[in-house]
Write a protein that holds these residues in place. Sequence first.
Motif, PDB file in Angstrom:
ATOM      1  N   GLU A 132      -0.498  40.706  36.653  1.00  0.00           N
ATOM      2  CA  GLU A 132       1.228  41.179  37.040  1.00  0.00           C
ATOM      3  C   GLU A 132       0.545  42.558  37.685  1.00  0.00           C
ATOM      4  N   GLN A 133       1.362  42.251  38.602  1.00  0.00           N
ATOM      5  CA  GLN A 133       1.358  43.710  39.946  1.00  0.00           C
ATOM      6  C   GLN A 133       2.592  44.042  40.080  1.00  0.00           C
ATOM      7  N   TRP A 190      -3.045  51.474  42.573  1.00  0.00           N
ATOM      8  CA  TRP A 190      -2.495  50.006  42.312  1.00  0.00           C
ATOM      9  C   TRP A 190      -2.253  49.811  40.706  1.00  0.00           C
ATOM     10  N   GLN A 191      -0.551  49.538  40.173  1.00  0.00           N
ATOM     11  CA  GLN A 191      -0.362  49.500  38.841  1.00  0.00           C
ATOM     12  C   GLN A 191      -0.219  48.115  38.708  1.00  0.00           C
ATOM     13  N   GLY A 192      -0.444  47.724  37.115  1.00  0.00           N
ATOM     14  CA  GLY A 192       0.107  46.257  36.662  1.00  0.00           C
ATOM     15  C   GLY A 192      -0.707  46.197  35.217  1.00  0.00           C
ATOM     16  N   SER A 218       7.816  43.125  38.655  1.00  0.00           N
ATOM     17  CA  SER A 218       6.231  43.020  38.177  1.00  0.00           C
ATOM     18  C   SER A 218       6.343  40.711  39.103  1.00  0.00           C
ATOM     19  N   LEU A 223      -9.944  43.349  43.212  1.00  0.00           N
ATOM     20  CA  LEU A 223      -8.623  43.670  43.713  1.00  0.00           C
ATOM     21  C   LEU A 223      -9.197  44.992  45.095  1.00  0.00           C
TER      22      LEU A 223
END
Length: 93
Positions: free
Chosen positions: A63-64, A47-49, A70, A88
């Motif tokens: 924000e993802q 997961w990146q945000g 995004s 998450l």
Amino acid sequence: IRLTSNPSRATVEVDGFYVGCTPLMLASPEGDHTYEVKLRVDGHKPWQGRILRGPDLQHLDVEQVVEGASAKIAELELDASGRFDFNLSLEAE
């Protein structure tokens, strides 16, 4: 910020640096700073945000980031104990 994940024990990077595994506590971003966050755990998609200051000191926006785009996925509100909680769920591969 109290950061938890499902499953737990996801490795967490903030601004490119390893900071630990979930569950963990992060300081809230100062001023206009935005945290770039990555979570990884075996058998699940990474997961990146971003976590950034919301419209006031009582809120943070999450924000993802997917393929460079995004989207806001959460607005965190300061709770009675003076912290933000963000849980998450990571998607299985």
